[in-house]
Enzyme design. Sequence first.
Site, PDB file in Angstrom:
ATOM      1  N   GLY A  71      41.612  47.901  33.678  1.00 17.99           N
ATOM      2  CA  GLY A  71      40.962  47.061  34.683  1.00 17.99           C
ATOM      3  C   GLY A  71      40.096  47.879  35.614  1.00 17.99           C
ATOM      4  O   GLY A  71      40.313  49.074  35.801  1.00 17.99           O
ATOM      5  N   ASP A  72      39.097  47.216  36.167  1.00 19.64           N
ATOM      6  CA  ASP A  72      38.264  47.846  37.183  1.00 19.64           C
ATOM      7  C   ASP A  72      37.679  46.756  38.068  1.00 19.64           C
ATOM      8  O   ASP A  72      37.324  45.681  37.574  1.00 19.64           O
ATOM      9  CB  ASP A  72      37.138  48.665  36.568  1.00 19.64           C
ATOM     10  N   SER A  73      37.610  47.033  39.361  1.00 19.66           N
ATOM     11  CA  SER A  73      37.075  46.059  40.316  1.00 19.66           C
ATOM     12  C   SER A  73      35.988  46.690  41.166  1.00 19.66           C
ATOM     13  O   SER A  73      36.079  47.861  41.531  1.00 19.66           O
ATOM     14  CB  SER A  73      38.184  45.549  41.248  1.00 19.66           C
TER      15      SER A  73
END
Length: 197
Positions: A71-73
Amino acid sequence: MQIVLASQSPSRRRILNSAGVEPLIHPADVDEDALLHSLNGSAPEEIVRQLALAKAQVVAPSYPGDVVIGGDSMLLIDATLQGKPHTREATIERWKQQRGNKATLITGHAIIFGDEVIVESSSTNIHFAEASDVDIERYADSGEPLECAGAFTLEALGGWFIDSIEGDPSSVIGLSLPVVRRALYRLGFNASDFWNM
């Protein structure tokens, strides 16, 4: 079989923990700066998807029989994509820009099981409060927002300075449970297959 989280994010781990899952944590060693440079000019959603995919792809070969999640935000505000501020000064500067404004937190997800790869992003609108200068400085001094996308948390001290959100709260924290659930279904699993009960 288990879920492997290709991240060292305590927030992502807490989301899974609160949803009944105790993931194996295997942080991915990815040169995010180099990848961001190679993606220059790409759409914001594509950037976070590719960052998430890179993390999952690095870890997945070590866990061929498990579900690996990367994941990455990043925060999109005033047509600029922002990651983690890393410093007190950058945090204060960002908060002075974003207070009283609306921005979009975009979270990329990559879920890998064997040869199957599912990549998706989730976007949530954030309405930032008109935080005072004192609160901004004290929040930065707490250290909490320094390693958070957009320089804020929803579930801790930063919650004081968010007026509202439109979209998935778990995505804002770092991992969209609806996105992960849909991916698990596509892979032939139930979400409850991974509950530690």
